[in-house]
Design a protein around this motif. Structure first.
Motif, PDB file in Angstrom:
ATOM      1  N   HIS A  13     -38.301  24.937   5.011  1.00 43.97           N
ATOM      2  CA  HIS A  13     -39.472  24.285   4.407  1.00 43.97           C
ATOM      3  C   HIS A  13     -40.730  25.134   4.617  1.00 43.97           C
ATOM      4  N   PRO A  14     -40.825  26.297   3.961  1.00 41.57           N
ATOM      5  CA  PRO A  14     -41.986  27.180   4.174  1.00 41.57           C
ATOM      6  C   PRO A  14     -43.312  26.535   3.785  1.00 41.57           C
ATOM      7  N   GLY A 252     -37.276  11.684   1.899  1.00 39.02           N
ATOM      8  CA  GLY A 252     -36.762  11.728   0.529  1.00 39.02           C
ATOM      9  C   GLY A 252     -35.609  12.708   0.413  1.00 39.02           C
ATOM     10  N   VAL A 253     -34.429  12.274   0.845  1.00 39.96           N
ATOM     11  CA  VAL A 253     -33.247  13.143   0.763  1.00 39.96           C
ATOM     12  C   VAL A 253     -32.901  13.400  -0.704  1.00 39.96           C
ATOM     13  N   VAL A 271     -42.808   6.311  -3.093  1.00 40.71           N
ATOM     14  CA  VAL A 271     -43.655   7.139  -2.241  1.00 40.71           C
ATOM     15  C   VAL A 271     -42.811   7.656  -1.080  1.00 40.71           C
ATOM     16  N   ILE A 272     -42.786   8.978  -0.894  1.00 39.43           N
ATOM     17  CA  ILE A 272     -42.049   9.602   0.197  1.00 39.43           C
ATOM     18  C   ILE A 272     -42.975  10.576   0.926  1.00 39.43           C
ATOM     19  N   THR A 273     -42.528  11.073   2.064  1.00 33.67           N
ATOM     20  CA  THR A 273     -43.275  12.124   2.750  1.00 33.67           C
ATOM     21  C   THR A 273     -42.630  13.475   2.445  1.00 33.67           C
ATOM     22  N   ASP A 274     -43.244  14.539   2.960  1.00 33.21           N
ATOM     23  CA  ASP A 274     -42.698  15.883   2.740  1.00 33.21           C
ATOM     24  C   ASP A 274     -41.949  16.402   3.966  1.00 33.21           C
ATOM     25  N   THR A 275     -41.270  15.506   4.708  1.00 34.59           N
ATOM     26  CA  THR A 275     -40.397  15.973   5.786  1.00 34.59           C
ATOM     27  C   THR A 275     -39.253  16.813   5.234  1.00 34.59           C
ATOM     28  N   PRO A 279     -37.944  19.911  -4.522  1.00 31.05           N
ATOM     29  CA  PRO A 279     -37.927  21.006  -5.489  1.00 31.05           C
ATOM     30  C   PRO A 279     -38.512  20.578  -6.831  1.00 31.05           C
ATOM     31  N   LYS A 280     -38.908  21.563  -7.620  1.00 25.09           N
ATOM     32  CA  LYS A 280     -39.583  21.299  -8.881  1.00 25.09           C
ATOM     33  C   LYS A 280     -38.766  20.403  -9.810  1.00 25.09           C
ATOM     34  N   GLU A 281     -37.455  20.597  -9.813  1.00 24.83           N
ATOM     35  CA  GLU A 281     -36.616  19.825 -10.728  1.00 24.83           C
ATOM     36  C   GLU A 281     -36.542  18.344 -10.359  1.00 24.83           C
TER      37      GLU A 281
END
Length: 314
Positions: A13-14, A252-253, A271-275, A279-281
């Protein structure tokens, strides 16, 4: 921050690593990861880390097994490079759902992950919202579990009119966790009652405890994987007379066909977090992302200077 702190971003997760480093006020430590033709990995730390406080950021996303091995190798490399302390920062912990022996002859794999991290050389763990409380007890080293509820509640209050909402737990197991959201948002709670019928072992919604009729339903969960359970709960509360239905989840798996299911479902938004990176798709209009970068940055700074991490939960 002083020059004894190092933040190492592994491959998973850069984007989150960059945000955390910005908040902490340091540059990511340079590393090189080589994948050989025989699928072996080599991790090289390209800066001096001797006697430093090192934080390795690696979340659990596809490919999960490769990510675990990369994390373990990175920790071991830091250990043998004489880092003073190594903290594994794992926003979404791998195998967190494998937290009990609910079938014969299986591994309690979350406990195995804890053992592997300690054996590799991790001195402490920093993660967010384990699937169940007992996972934190699997560690024999300090393990801090951040909670996303305060962030998500703030996000909802800033972006929603919650005056006619009701929080919904997708099953009885989620009822305890939803209490934290209810206290912060001042909203009532409803619980979907699921039963198993026949021999297919699939739980089905049969009733609801509480009232959703004439209200906007907000389903709360710790993660969304395939989306099947969430879609069933969303359709059920709509049949019970809810005006609309939205959902909020920490992780958000979004595996398999989950995004397609969400896009065509009754769900108004998720609504999810960025844990976990999105991806764009998978970035559709119905999915909103609330970043946890500042919270992790604050926790890293607190650990580094030796101040309270629990104060971040307030």
């Amino acid at each position: 921050m002083d020059d004894t702190i190092r933040i190492i971003g592994a491959s998973s997760h850069p984007e989150l690593t960059a945000k955390i480093c910005d908040y902490v006020g340091v540059e990511p430590t340079r590393t090189e990861v080589v994948r050989f033709s025989n699928e072996n990995l080599l991790v090289k730390i390209e800066e001096n880390v001797r006697e430093t406080d090192a934080f390795v950021i690696q979340t659990s996303n596809s490919p999960v097994s490769e990510g675990i091995i990369e994390l373990l190798i990175t920790i071991d490399a830091l250990k043998h490079a004489s880092a003073k302390r190594i903290t594994a920062v794992i926003p979404y912990f791998p195998y967190a759902r494998s937290d009990k022996k609910d079938q014969p002859r299986i591994s309690i794999t979350a406990r195995l992950m804890a053992d592997l991290l300690e054996t590799a050389g991790a001195d402490r763990i920093l993660s967010m919202d384990f699937h169940s409380p007992q996972v934190q007890g699997f560690f024999r080293i300090p393990a801090d579990q951040l909670k996303a509820a305060p962030l998500l509640c703030d996000y909802l209050m800033q972006n929603r009119d919650l005056s006619n909402h009701v929080l919904v737990a997708g099953d009885v197991g989620e009822a305890k966790e939803i209490g934290g959201y209810a206290n912060r948002l001042g909203l009532p709670i409803a619980i979907v009652d699921k039963r198993r019928e026949g021999n297919d072992d699939k739980a089905r919604a049969v009733a609801i405890i509480g009232d959703v009729a004439g209200k906007h339903a907000l389903i709360v969960d710790d993660e969304v994987a395939s989306g099947g359970t969430l879609m069933e709960a969303a359709e059920f509360v709509m049949r019970q007379g809810a005006l609309s239905v939205e959902a909020v989840a920490v992780h958000g798996v979004l595996s398999g066909q989950s995004v397609e299911r969400i896009s065509t479902s009754a769900l108004k938004s998720l609504v999810i977090t960025d844990t976990i990176p999105l991806p764009k798709e998978k970035r559709i209009d119905k999915i909103e992302v609330c970043s946890v970068a500042r919270l992790f940055a604050d926790a890293i700074k607190s650990i580094h200077i030796g101040s309270s991490v629990s104060s971040l939960f307030l």
